[in-house]
Scaffold this active site. Structure first.
Site, PDB file in Angstrom:
ATOM      1  N   SER A  27       0.835  -1.199   0.000  1.00  0.00           N
ATOM      2  CA  SER A  27       0.000   0.000   0.000  1.00  0.00           C
ATOM      3  C   SER A  27       0.877   1.259   0.000  1.00  0.00           C
ATOM      4  CB  SER A  27      -0.961  -0.034   1.203  1.00  0.00           C
ATOM      5  OG  SER A  27      -2.060   0.817   0.997  1.00  0.00           O
ATOM      6  N   ASP A  57      -5.504  -4.053  -2.500  1.00  0.00           N
ATOM      7  CA  ASP A  57      -4.508  -3.690  -1.491  1.00  0.00           C
ATOM      8  C   ASP A  57      -3.871  -4.917  -0.828  1.00  0.00           C
ATOM      9  OD1 ASP A  57      -3.311  -2.751   1.024  1.00  0.00           O
ATOM     10  OD2 ASP A  57      -4.309  -0.852   0.592  1.00  0.00           O
TER      11      ASP A  57
END
Length: 267
Positions: A19, A133
């Protein structure tokens, strides 16, 4: 943290990130961190909002193409395998839940996949599958770093301190009294917050993800522990305050200096 590492005489040779960690890690691994640093630290709220391209219908609140164009501006056509330092970005296969460690191919594409927060950014299609993610499976990817040859792993975990419950991460909605009365019975009055508001959608979504990341990062650390863990206290920040990057950087610097001082000059 990067500033603290430099002051301690530590230069990472292997970098893995999930991320936001994938963004910063890619900037360092590609040698572009200093060029982007001032842009990141000086970004105010209007600048951050300019990267938001909302979608009315779709698989995420934000389309993400503006963010991808920013990544392309930073990384160009660079491939991961051509970087000066070993690097990988971690994402999650939306269909299987498999951890996807990206060590080759387009750097901008890999980072965009790694930051695809479910419900916020649209998933990213790469190498035949939809990716989201990496924090869903590996918020602090120590294992991938060791797999690339890292002998001493310094991990930065931003998930150990959740935002204070009084911090708003989006416009709150005023409670509808009619709905409250509809669920009462026998004259009993349900509890309600003093300000008469409930959390906004983005606040609920981001905080829920942060809670999951927090629990998972602790569990993963028991299986693949780092040699040194840096975990700044971010309880005074929400998960969407990118315009406070300078303050966040100082919090990270303070935490890193404290943890790195005992090993400075030893690595």
């Amino acid at each position: 943290m990067i500033r603290a590492l430099a002051e301690a005489g530590i230069e990472p040779r292997v970098i893995s990130g999930t991320s936001m960690g994938a963004i910063i890690g890619a900037l360092v691994a590609s040698g572009r961190f200093e060029a982007a640093r001032e842009e990141i630290l000086s970004a105010d709220l209007p600048k951050v909002v300019s990267y938001v391209d909302p979608r009315i219908l779709g698989s995420g609140l934000i389309d993400g193409w503006r963010v991808y164009r920013l990544l392309r501006a930073w990384f160009g056509l660079a491939d991961i395998e051509g970087l000066a330092r070993k690097f990988c970005a971690v994402a999650t296969d939306l269909s299987s839940g498999e951890e996807v460690v990206m060590r080759s191919g387009s750097l901008a594409s890999a980072v965009r996949a790694s930051i695809s927060i479910p419900g916020v950014f649209s998933p990213w299609f790469r190498e035949g599958r939809w990716l989201v993610d990496g924090g869903l499976v590996d918020p602090v990817p120590c294992g991938p770093a060791r797999a690339m040859g890292a002998e001493f792993v310094i991990a930065v975990d931003l998930n150990r301190s959740l935002p204070d419950s009084t911090i708003s991460m989006g416009p709150p909605r005023r409670l509808r009294h009619g709905r409250l009365h509809a669920v009462t019975s026998g004259g009993e009055q349900p509890e309600a917050p003093a300000d008469g508001h409930e959390p906004g959608f983005l606040s609920v979504l981001v905080n829920s993800l942060l809670i999951g990341h927090s629990m998972l990062s602790v569990l993963r650390a028991t299986v693949e522990p780092p040699d040194l863990l840096i975990s700044p206290d971010l309880s005074a920040f929400s998960g969407t305050e990118f315009h406070r990057a300078a303050e966040l950087a100082e919090a990270g610097y303070a935490a890193a200096v404290e943890r790195l001082s005992p090993i400075a000059g030893k690595l």
